[in-house]
Structure formats: C-alpha cells, structure tokens
Scaffold this motif. Structure first.
Motif, PDB file in Angstrom:
ATOM      1  N   ALA A  72       0.819  -1.211   0.000  1.00 60.91           N
ATOM      2  CA  ALA A  72       0.000   0.000   0.000  1.00 60.91           C
ATOM      3  C   ALA A  72       0.855   1.264   0.000  1.00 60.91           C
ATOM      4  O   ALA A  72       0.334   2.358  -0.201  1.00 60.91           O
ATOM      5  CB  ALA A  72      -0.921  -0.001   1.216  1.00 60.91           C
ATOM      6  N   ALA A  76       3.176   0.480  -4.103  1.00 60.13           N
ATOM      7  CA  ALA A  76       1.833   0.708  -4.646  1.00 60.13           C
ATOM      8  C   ALA A  76       1.833   0.773  -6.168  1.00 60.13           C
ATOM      9  O   ALA A  76       0.867   0.359  -6.816  1.00 60.13           O
ATOM     10  CB  ALA A  76       1.236   1.977  -4.049  1.00 60.13           C
ATOM     11  N   THR A  81      -4.468  -1.267  -8.506  1.00 64.07           N
ATOM     12  CA  THR A  81      -5.748  -1.330  -7.790  1.00 64.07           C
ATOM     13  C   THR A  81      -6.062  -2.724  -7.242  1.00 64.07           C
ATOM     14  O   THR A  81      -7.174  -2.962  -6.776  1.00 64.07           O
ATOM     15  CB  THR A  81      -6.897  -0.891  -8.719  1.00 64.07           C
ATOM     16  OG1 THR A  81      -6.940  -1.783  -9.848  1.00 64.07           O
ATOM     17  CG2 THR A  81      -6.707   0.541  -9.187  1.00 64.07           C
ATOM     18  N   THR A  82      -5.095  -3.641  -7.276  1.00 57.91           N
ATOM     19  CA  THR A  82      -5.399  -5.022  -6.885  1.00 57.91           C
ATOM     20  C   THR A  82      -5.872  -5.150  -5.441  1.00 57.91           C
ATOM     21  O   THR A  82      -6.745  -5.958  -5.147  1.00 57.91           O
ATOM     22  CB  THR A  82      -4.192  -5.960  -7.093  1.00 57.91           C
ATOM     23  OG1 THR A  82      -3.078  -5.467  -6.351  1.00 57.91           O
ATOM     24  CG2 THR A  82      -3.818  -6.078  -8.552  1.00 57.91           C
ATOM     25  N   LEU A  83      -5.327  -4.349  -4.538  1.00 59.16           N
ATOM     26  CA  LEU A  83      -5.716  -4.488  -3.126  1.00 59.16           C
ATOM     27  C   LEU A  83      -7.138  -4.003  -2.851  1.00 59.16           C
ATOM     28  O   LEU A  83      -7.724  -4.350  -1.828  1.00 59.16           O
ATOM     29  CB  LEU A  83      -4.728  -3.747  -2.222  1.00 59.16           C
ATOM     30  CG  LEU A  83      -3.305  -4.313  -2.195  1.00 59.16           C
ATOM     31  CD1 LEU A  83      -2.418  -3.493  -1.264  1.00 59.16           C
ATOM     32  CD2 LEU A  83      -3.292  -5.777  -1.800  1.00 59.16           C
ATOM     33  N   SER A  84      -7.699  -3.222  -3.761  1.00 59.79           N
ATOM     34  CA  SER A  84      -9.079  -2.752  -3.580  1.00 59.79           C
ATOM     35  C   SER A  84     -10.076  -3.550  -4.413  1.00 59.79           C
ATOM     36  O   SER A  84     -11.262  -3.231  -4.437  1.00 59.79           O
ATOM     37  CB  SER A  84      -9.178  -1.260  -3.917  1.00 59.79           C
ATOM     38  OG  SER A  84      -8.825  -1.039  -5.271  1.00 59.79           O
ATOM     39  N   ASP A  85      -9.616  -4.588  -5.090  1.00 61.23           N
ATOM     40  CA  ASP A  85     -10.515  -5.405  -5.906  1.00 61.23           C
ATOM     41  C   ASP A  85     -11.528  -6.096  -4.996  1.00 61.23           C
ATOM     42  O   ASP A  85     -11.149  -6.707  -3.992  1.00 61.23           O
ATOM     43  CB  ASP A  85      -9.708  -6.449  -6.689  1.00 61.23           C
ATOM     44  CG  ASP A  85     -10.533  -7.132  -7.755  1.00 61.23           C
ATOM     45  OD1 ASP A  85     -11.469  -7.884  -7.398  1.00 61.23           O
ATOM     46  OD2 ASP A  85     -10.248  -6.920  -8.945  1.00 61.23           O
ATOM     47  N   PRO A  86     -12.833  -6.029  -5.314  1.00 57.95           N
ATOM     48  CA  PRO A  86     -13.849  -6.627  -4.440  1.00 57.95           C
ATOM     49  C   PRO A  86     -13.773  -8.148  -4.339  1.00 57.95           C
ATOM     50  O   PRO A  86     -14.354  -8.733  -3.421  1.00 57.95           O
ATOM     51  CB  PRO A  86     -15.172  -6.179  -5.068  1.00 57.95           C
ATOM     52  CG  PRO A  86     -14.838  -5.781  -6.464  1.00 57.95           C
ATOM     53  CD  PRO A  86     -13.412  -5.337  -6.461  1.00 57.95           C
TER      54      PRO A  86
END
Length: 194
Positions: A72, A76, A81-86
C-alpha cells in the motif's frame, strides 16, 4: 534479501504470473474460491485477478504485516488497484493455518511462499510441502481442484510426495529472461481427482 539471496524482486515477474494463469486455466470453469499463499510483490495476485471472473473469491494469506504495508506504500505502483478489488480478501495468517481449517472449499490453492518445496526462508514452511501438509491441501480442495506451486528449481522427490498425496501432477518449466538472466523456474500443477 535473506543474506545474499534475493527473496523478492520486481525486475522479473513472468514465472509468478505464469503460476497464476496456468493454475486458473487448469481449474476452469470452476473459479469459485481460490487461496493464494503469499502476497509478495503482487504479481501472482495481479495475474489471477486478470483472468478470473468477477464472481470469484480470492483469499490471500499473508503472514507478515510489513509486506501489506509495502504493497500500500512504496510498492503501490506495482500493485495498482489489486488491493481494492472486491474479489480479494486479505487474511493475515499463515497459509498453513488457513488450509488446516478448510475442507473441500477451494477450487485452487496457489503457493508462492518460498523459493521451492522446502523451508528456505522459514523452516515452518516445510510443513506446507511435507506429506501431511500436502494431504491437508488435498483435503482443502474440492474435487478437480488444483494445487499450484512455484519453485526456483525442479525437485523429483517433491513430485513423488505430491503423487503419494493423491494428486495427478504436471511439471512445467518456465524461462524467466526479463532481466537478461537465463533463470528457469518450475511450476507444479497438482490436480485432485474427481
């Protein structure tokens, strides 16, 4: 780094990406629940997210909080955006513990936790690759589920352990020449029969 040995690096990622893509292709069309052991620099996770449908659930078991902080923070740009992927659930535990608690819930388990099927980085990792560790992974997989393992080297004895645990095994060698080296990595795709 661990002494003089590089544990993680961003210059070469082809074989880690191949690990996820080959595993996901093998488990198609059953892409429901996937467990990835080790966040690393996010190459395996990113590749899995790139090929999995939106209905998939991906659990990443990461034991070291600092790795997540790097993802993060200073790394980063690699993670995007992988860490915020649902589809992602980050489980801050040892992947061994996640597997031990599971019974036929994963369509795929992907190991990118060490340099191969031994405890090079951490002696406790050997339990993942031991006979009883492989039996636990087998039990955690649904029928036709796939256990995929990355290694910096081949290991015939490990292949025999996979077979004795009940898996049908395919060994794939992947050249990783992104940084001008002629490194060849090994991927094992071990399928649980129906």
């Amino acid at each position: 780094m661990l002494g003089d040995d590089e544990l993680m690096g961003s210059l070469a990622s082809h074989s880690e990406q191949a690990l996820a893509i080959l595993a996901c292709d093998r488990m198609a069309p059953h892409h429901g629940n996937i467990l990835i052991g080790g966040l690393g620099m996010g190459f395996t996770l990113g590749a899995a997210l790139s090929v999995l449908p939106q209905t998939s659930k991906i659990v990443v078991a990461e034991l070291i909080p600092q790795v997540v902080k790097w993802a993060a923070g200073p790394l980063a740009h690699l993670f995007g955006t992988t860490l915020s992927d649902p589809r992602l659930f980050l489980d801050m535990r040892d992947v061994h513990d996640v597997i031990e608690e599971a019974e036929e819930i994963f369509d795929g388990i992907i190991f990118d936790v060490d340099n191969g099927p031994d405890g090079f980085v951490c002696a406790a990792n050997e339990r993942l690759y031991s006979a009883w560790g492989l039996r636990a992974a087998y039990a955690a997989l649904r029928p036709t589920g796939v256990l995929a393992i990355w290694s910096a080297y081949p290991d015939d004895e490990f292949v025999e352990r996979l077979v004795r645990a009940g898996f049908a095994v395919e060994e794939i060698t992947v050249p990783d020449t992104e940084i001008g080296q002629r490194a060849v990595h090994t991927i094992w795709l071990a399928e649980k029969p129906r």
